[in-house]
Design a protein around this motif. Structure first.
Motif, mmCIF file in Angstrom:
data_model
loop_
_atom_site.group_PDB
_atom_site.id
_atom_site.type_symbol
_atom_site.label_atom_id
_atom_site.label_comp_id
_atom_site.label_asym_id
_atom_site.label_seq_id
_atom_site.Cartn_x
_atom_site.Cartn_y
_atom_site.Cartn_z
ATOM 1 N N GLU A 299 0.810 -1.219 0.000
ATOM 2 C CA GLU A 299 0.000 0.000 0.000
ATOM 3 C C GLU A 299 0.843 1.269 0.000
ATOM 4 O OE1 GLU A 299 -2.513 -0.597 3.362
ATOM 5 O OE2 GLU A 299 -3.945 -1.889 2.280
ATOM 6 N N ASN A 300 2.040 1.192 0.588
ATOM 7 C CA ASN A 300 2.876 2.393 0.703
ATOM 8 C C ASN A 300 4.278 2.220 0.129
ATOM 9 O OD1 ASN A 300 0.947 3.988 2.289
ATOM 10 N ND2 ASN A 300 1.309 2.450 3.878
ATOM 11 N N ASN A 301 4.546 1.082 -0.533
ATOM 12 C CA ASN A 301 5.891 0.828 -1.042
ATOM 13 C C ASN A 301 5.834 0.220 -2.433
ATOM 14 O OD1 ASN A 301 7.831 1.181 1.499
ATOM 15 N ND2 ASN A 301 5.986 0.131 2.199
ATOM 16 N N ASP A 302 6.703 0.695 -3.299
ATOM 17 C CA ASP A 302 6.805 0.173 -4.664
ATOM 18 C C ASP A 302 8.268 -0.151 -4.936
ATOM 19 O OD1 ASP A 302 6.725 -0.468 -7.311
ATOM 20 O OD2 ASP A 302 5.670 1.339 -7.962
ATOM 21 N N PHE A 303 8.562 -1.451 -5.118
ATOM 22 C CA PHE A 303 9.943 -1.897 -5.323
ATOM 23 C C PHE A 303 10.260 -2.153 -6.792
ATOM 24 C CE2 PHE A 303 8.818 -3.243 -0.973
ATOM 25 C CZ PHE A 303 9.817 -2.591 -0.255
ATOM 26 N N VAL A 304 9.317 -1.839 -7.693
ATOM 27 C CA VAL A 304 9.547 -2.025 -9.126
ATOM 28 C C VAL A 304 9.980 -0.686 -9.705
ATOM 29 C CG1 VAL A 304 8.562 -2.767 -11.313
ATOM 30 C CG2 VAL A 304 7.795 -3.829 -9.186
ATOM 31 N N ASP A 305 11.197 -0.640 -10.242
ATOM 32 C CA ASP A 305 11.804 0.651 -10.580
ATOM 33 C C ASP A 305 11.692 1.034 -12.052
ATOM 34 O OD1 ASP A 305 13.544 -1.149 -11.651
ATOM 35 O OD2 ASP A 305 15.192 -0.732 -10.260
ATOM 36 N N SER A 306 10.863 0.324 -12.840
ATOM 37 C CA SER A 306 10.707 0.738 -14.237
ATOM 38 C C SER A 306 9.379 0.263 -14.789
ATOM 39 C CB SER A 306 11.851 0.189 -15.097
ATOM 40 O OG SER A 306 11.653 -1.179 -15.393
ATOM 41 N N ASP A 307 8.865 1.002 -15.772
ATOM 42 C CA ASP A 307 7.608 0.628 -16.424
ATOM 43 C C ASP A 307 7.758 -0.667 -17.213
ATOM 44 O OD1 ASP A 307 6.345 2.850 -15.416
ATOM 45 O OD2 ASP A 307 6.685 4.074 -17.209
ATOM 46 N N VAL A 308 8.960 -0.916 -17.720
ATOM 47 C CA VAL A 308 9.209 -2.148 -18.478
ATOM 48 C C VAL A 308 9.014 -3.363 -17.577
ATOM 49 C CG1 VAL A 308 10.956 -3.509 -19.702
ATOM 50 C CG2 VAL A 308 10.771 -1.041 -20.122
ATOM 51 N N LYS A 309 9.519 -3.274 -16.356
ATOM 52 C CA LYS A 309 9.369 -4.389 -15.409
ATOM 53 C C LYS A 309 7.907 -4.571 -15.013
ATOM 54 C CE LYS A 309 14.045 -4.107 -13.465
ATOM 55 N NZ LYS A 309 14.859 -3.802 -12.261
ATOM 56 N N LYS A 310 7.205 -3.460 -14.814
ATOM 57 C CA LYS A 310 5.782 -3.560 -14.464
ATOM 58 C C LYS A 310 5.002 -4.235 -15.594
ATOM 59 C CE LYS A 310 5.222 0.205 -11.108
ATOM 60 N NZ LYS A 310 4.826 -0.640 -9.979
ATOM 61 N N HIS A 311 5.330 -3.877 -16.814
ATOM 62 C CA HIS A 311 4.665 -4.481 -17.969
ATOM 63 C C HIS A 311 4.922 -5.990 -18.010
ATOM 64 C CE1 HIS A 311 3.008 -4.907 -21.991
ATOM 65 N NE2 HIS A 311 4.112 -5.543 -22.345
ATOM 66 N N HIS A 312 6.156 -6.375 -17.702
ATOM 67 C CA HIS A 312 6.491 -7.807 -17.710
ATOM 68 C C HIS A 312 5.722 -8.544 -16.614
ATOM 69 C CE1 HIS A 312 8.905 -11.327 -18.659
ATOM 70 N NE2 HIS A 312 9.014 -11.532 -17.355
ATOM 71 N N ILE A 313 5.564 -7.931 -15.442
ATOM 72 C CA ILE A 313 4.789 -8.546 -14.357
ATOM 73 C C ILE A 313 3.346 -8.768 -14.808
ATOM 74 C CG2 ILE A 313 3.817 -8.122 -12.058
ATOM 75 C CD1 ILE A 313 6.470 -6.683 -11.371
ATOM 76 N N ILE A 314 2.770 -7.756 -15.454
ATOM 77 C CA ILE A 314 1.384 -7.864 -15.931
ATOM 78 C C ILE A 314 1.251 -8.963 -16.977
ATOM 79 C CG2 ILE A 314 -0.431 -6.655 -17.209
ATOM 80 C CD1 ILE A 314 0.628 -4.044 -15.870
ATOM 81 N N GLU A 315 2.172 -9.017 -17.915
ATOM 82 C CA GLU A 315 2.118 -10.041 -18.962
ATOM 83 C C GLU A 315 2.280 -11.442 -18.384
ATOM 84 O OE1 GLU A 315 1.369 -9.683 -22.278
ATOM 85 O OE2 GLU A 315 0.797 -7.713 -21.495
ATOM 86 N N THR A 316 3.072 -11.560 -17.320
ATOM 87 C CA THR A 316 3.280 -12.874 -16.698
ATOM 88 C C THR A 316 2.004 -13.365 -16.044
ATOM 89 O OG1 THR A 316 5.619 -12.387 -16.326
ATOM 90 C CG2 THR A 316 4.662 -14.175 -15.035
ATOM 91 N N TRP A 317 1.323 -12.484 -15.284
ATOM 92 C CA TRP A 317 0.104 -12.999 -14.648
ATOM 93 C C TRP A 317 -1.010 -13.236 -15.663
ATOM 94 C CZ3 TRP A 317 0.092 -7.881 -11.640
ATOM 95 C CH2 TRP A 317 -0.826 -6.958 -12.148
ATOM 96 N N ARG A 318 -1.011 -12.493 -16.761
ATOM 97 C CA ARG A 318 -2.008 -12.759 -17.809
ATOM 98 C C ARG A 318 -1.834 -14.155 -18.411
ATOM 99 N NH1 ARG A 318 -2.049 -6.930 -21.015
ATOM 100 N NH2 ARG A 318 -3.592 -5.896 -19.664
ATOM 101 N N LYS A 319 -0.594 -14.632 -18.405
ATOM 102 C CA LYS A 319 -0.292 -15.959 -18.955
ATOM 103 C C LYS A 319 -0.939 -17.064 -18.114
ATOM 104 C CE LYS A 319 3.996 -17.349 -18.532
ATOM 105 N NZ LYS A 319 5.456 -17.458 -18.715
ATOM 106 N N TYR A 320 -1.106 -16.817 -16.807
ATOM 107 C CA TYR A 320 -1.603 -17.853 -15.898
ATOM 108 C C TYR A 320 -3.056 -17.655 -15.479
ATOM 109 C CZ TYR A 320 3.220 -19.468 -15.196
ATOM 110 O OH TYR A 320 4.483 -19.978 -15.383
ATOM 111 N N PHE A 321 -3.545 -16.408 -15.487
ATOM 112 C CA PHE A 321 -4.868 -16.140 -14.915
ATOM 113 C C PHE A 321 -5.942 -16.080 -16.000
ATOM 114 C CE2 PHE A 321 -2.881 -13.491 -11.218
ATOM 115 C CZ PHE A 321 -2.240 -14.642 -10.770
ATOM 116 N N ASN A 322 -6.914 -17.004 -15.947
ATOM 117 C CA ASN A 322 -8.052 -16.931 -16.861
ATOM 118 C C ASN A 322 -9.180 -16.148 -16.194
ATOM 119 O OD1 ASN A 322 -9.375 -18.671 -15.060
ATOM 120 N ND2 ASN A 322 -8.767 -20.493 -16.196
ATOM 121 N N SER A 323 -10.303 -16.049 -16.870
ATOM 122 C CA SER A 323 -11.398 -15.215 -16.358
ATOM 123 C C SER A 323 -11.920 -15.723 -15.017
ATOM 124 C CB SER A 323 -12.537 -15.167 -17.380
ATOM 125 O OG SER A 323 -13.010 -16.479 -17.665
ATOM 126 N N GLU A 324 -11.942 -17.050 -14.842
ATOM 127 C CA GLU A 324 -12.421 -17.608 -13.579
ATOM 128 C C GLU A 324 -11.473 -17.265 -12.437
ATOM 129 O OE1 GLU A 324 -14.448 -21.763 -12.004
ATOM 130 O OE2 GLU A 324 -13.023 -21.845 -13.647
#
Length: 644
Positions: A269-294
């Motif tokens: 809630e008060n801390n962000d350890f990801v220091d670039s937008d590129v890394k954030k994008h990769h995190i998002i793409e990784t969870w999209r690979k595993y998470f379906n609508s359910e």
């Protein structure tokens, strides 16, 4: 010597030399020193045209599944098979991965697959001391045929020579011990306390009387219990993380699943350890690979995403397999700087960090809350320090001064002093298999070959107890019709030989015609009631199940043993959950019927599927086999049909 592009340490070369002499080897070495390279050598050796096979056993399914992926990547899918009860792939492969329990079951049933096995690798051999699982490990050694050699891997074992001597005595071949206590990355141990901050355990112990005196004075000024409880607050992992922000990534071990999740969300809630937008994008793409609508509709998914996007994760046995997979992938790639997890993350998963933080030193072991022991401490602490990256690993224990944890910590962190102790207990299944496969003299020799008897062999009282346990179970099996008057397993006894949990209760249901009174859904509900193991604060909906529950009980009443031994409350708890899923509901509906987490529901259903498989394997009744196939189709679907 070089192997797999590594220059081997002396202890690795020593172990490999003994393997080349066709000896069994016990490797007792600190976490992170490269024990698995020795296992890799054995696998590589027998893949190179020797027409022999290797079995790799692991204490938990999750580790078996991970090793399967790793070995397929290294050696090709044609060379690797896996057996974990509910997963069976490529059983004719030269390298077979399985849980230790499956290997023990194969031994008891004298599976022909074992004929050309040359080595069995026991990873995490110290599990032999586990009160619940230890018997499985001990029987896996006891019942292995004479031609099989063992590679036993563990962190430090104080009584490794004693354990090796036992194996050598009962198996009749040489067992060598290889010790290596030096870590590739040395550890520095600290404590963190609310008022003192970061220090060493001994320094804190010296300061504690002073701070206790200060606490007492302030307590008296505030007046009574309320003042005292308001005054002293145990430090949180956040305090340590912010203090050691330059020593990340950190793994925070907690003995509470709820704390893992809440602490991760609170920190994010008060801390962000990801220091670039590129890394954030990769995190998002990784969870999209595993998470379906359910999966996306789950509350846990939303909490996890909020944490992951800021480089923070949580991991425990109660989350979905897909959740675990995302966390493990991101952590291995260095995209998570803080991971809150339970101790299961320390078993076999090779994902070290720079810092390990203990969020408390007490755990619930299924019976009581207790202080962790020295082996558990070092198993978890061993995740600190990344080989080739860190010069030193940091270990920090958060201390609750009012519970006097500091002296306990000094004791358990001084060195791994917990010896392996035998936990051998005769089950009805083991007695039936002994009767089927051995004569009276052989049985007597086998039951006196257990590790604890070996240690205490001069004490005749232990011998009497072991023999008495066998005789009592043998008499009861005769009375129940599992052993004939001439001492052979009956048809019912032969069925029970292939059931490895609650074998008599399952056999009374499925080796008779009793199952024919039940519908497919009722069969699943009864199996669930048998295998369900209660956890503290479990809750299940009883809405709309009373009539169905009474119908099932009435059908079961024709068998007195079943009525007496079946836990009625467990059956009642399973009625709505299993019935709803069996009848085609979506997974989200189940979460309204129980307080079980998503991962616990899936694990329960996978255990039901495992038991269905055991029953199908045990029976020659074609009608029952067909019914069980129909039952499995009803439950092995959707999120329950995990394939990662």
């Amino acid at each position: 010597m070089r192997f797999k592009n590594f220059t081997l340490d002396a202890f690795q070369e020593e172990a490999i030399h003994e393997i080349e002499q066709h000896h069994s080897v016990m490797v007792s070495a600190a976490t992170g020193t490269g024990k698995t390279l020795i296992a890799d050598y054995v696998i590589d050796k027998y893949l190179r045209g020797r027409n022999k096979r290797v079995i790799y056993t692991a204490p938990i399914k999750a580790l078996s599944n991970q090793k399967f992926k790793d070995f397929v990547h290294d050696h090709g899918s044609e060379n690797i098979g896996i057996l974990t009860g509910d997963t069976v792939v490529n059983t004719r492969a030269p390298i077979l991965i399985m849980t230790t329990e499956i290997y023990r079951n194969m031994l008891l049933s004298q599976d022909p697959l074992l004929a050309d096995v040359e080595y069995v690798i026991f990873d995490e051999i110290h599990y032999m001391s586990d009160p619940e699982r230890g018997t499985v490990w001990e029987e896996a050694i006891l019942f292995s045929p004479p031609h099989i050699r063992f590679l036993c891997l563990s962190a430090t074992i104080p009584n490794a020579k004693e354990l090796a001597s036992w194996i050598q005595t009962i198996k009749g071949h040489q067992v060598d011990v290889v010790h290596y206590s030096k870590r590739a990355v040395p550890l520095k141990h600290f404590v963190f306390e609310t008022y003192v901050g970061l220090t060493t355990a001994r320094d804190l112990a010296a300061k504690i009387p002073k701070y206790r005196h200060t606490t007492k004075n302030r307590y008296e000024k505030r007046g009574g219990k309320k003042g005292r409880h308001n005054y002293y607050k145990v430090a949180s992992p956040h305090d340590v993380i912010l203090k050691m922000h330059d020593k990340l990534p950190a793994i925070v071990f907690s003995f509470s699943r709820k704390a893992c999740e809440s602490e991760a969300v609170k920190l994010s809630e008060n801390n962000d350890f990801v220091d670039s937008d590129v890394k954030k994008h990769h995190i998002i793409e990784t969870w999209r690979k595993y998470f379906n609508s359910e999966i996306n509709r789950m509350n846990t998914t939303e909490k996890l995403r909020k944490a992951l996007i800021n480089g923070i994760g949580f991991h425990h046995a109660g989350i979905l397999p897909q959740h675990k997979a995302v966390v493990e992938e991101l952590f291995s790639q260095g995209l998570l700087k803080v991971l809150f997890t339970t101790e299961t993350f320390s078993v076999g998963i090779n994902m070290p960090a720079k810092t390990v933080i203990f969020n408390g030193l007490r755990k619930f072991d299924g019976r009581n809350f207790r202080l962790i022991n020295s082996r558990e401490y070092f198993q978890l602490a061993g995740r600190a320090g990344r080989r080739g990256i860190d010069e030193v690993g940091y270990v920090v224990a958060i201390i609750d001064r009012e519970k006097n944890d500091i002296n306990d910590l000094i004791r358990i962190s001084s060195g791994d002093a917990e010896p392996i102790r035998g936990q051998f207990q005769l089950s009805y299944n083991t007695v039936l298999n002994l009767v089927a496969n051995h004569d009276e003299d052989e049985i007597d020799k086998i039951i006196k070959s257990n590790f604890e008897y070996y240690i205490r062999r001069k004490k005749s009282s232990h011998q009497v107890r072991i023999k008495a346990s066998f005789n009592n179970k043998h008499r009861f099996l005769k009375k129940m019709g599992y052993i004939s008057t001439k001492g052979e397993p009956t048809d019912k006894g032969t069925f029970a030989r292939h059931i490895y949990f609650q074998e008599l209760l399952i056999s009374e249901l499925f080796s008779t015609n009793l199952y024919k009174q039940l519908s497919d859904t009722e069969i699943l509900q009864v199996i669930a009631g048998i295998i369900y193991e209660q956890r503290k604060n479990d809750h299940f909906s009883f809405h709309g199940i009373q009539r169905k529950y009474k119908v099932v009980l009435r059908k079961l009443q024709v068998n007195y043993f079943v009525v007496q031994k079946l836990n009625k409350l467990s059956l009642k708890r399973m009625m709505a959950l299993v019935g709803t899923w069996s009848e085609g509901s979506d997974f989200e509906k189940l979460l309204s019927l129980t307080k079980l987490s998503e991962g616990d529901i899936i694990r329960l259903f996978r255990r039901i599927i495992d038991m269905v498989g055991q029953i199908r394997h045990a029976t020659n009744d074609h009608e029952l086999k067909e019914r069980l196939g129909s039952c499995q189709e009803k439950i092995d679907r959707g999120l329950v049909a995990v394939d990662l």
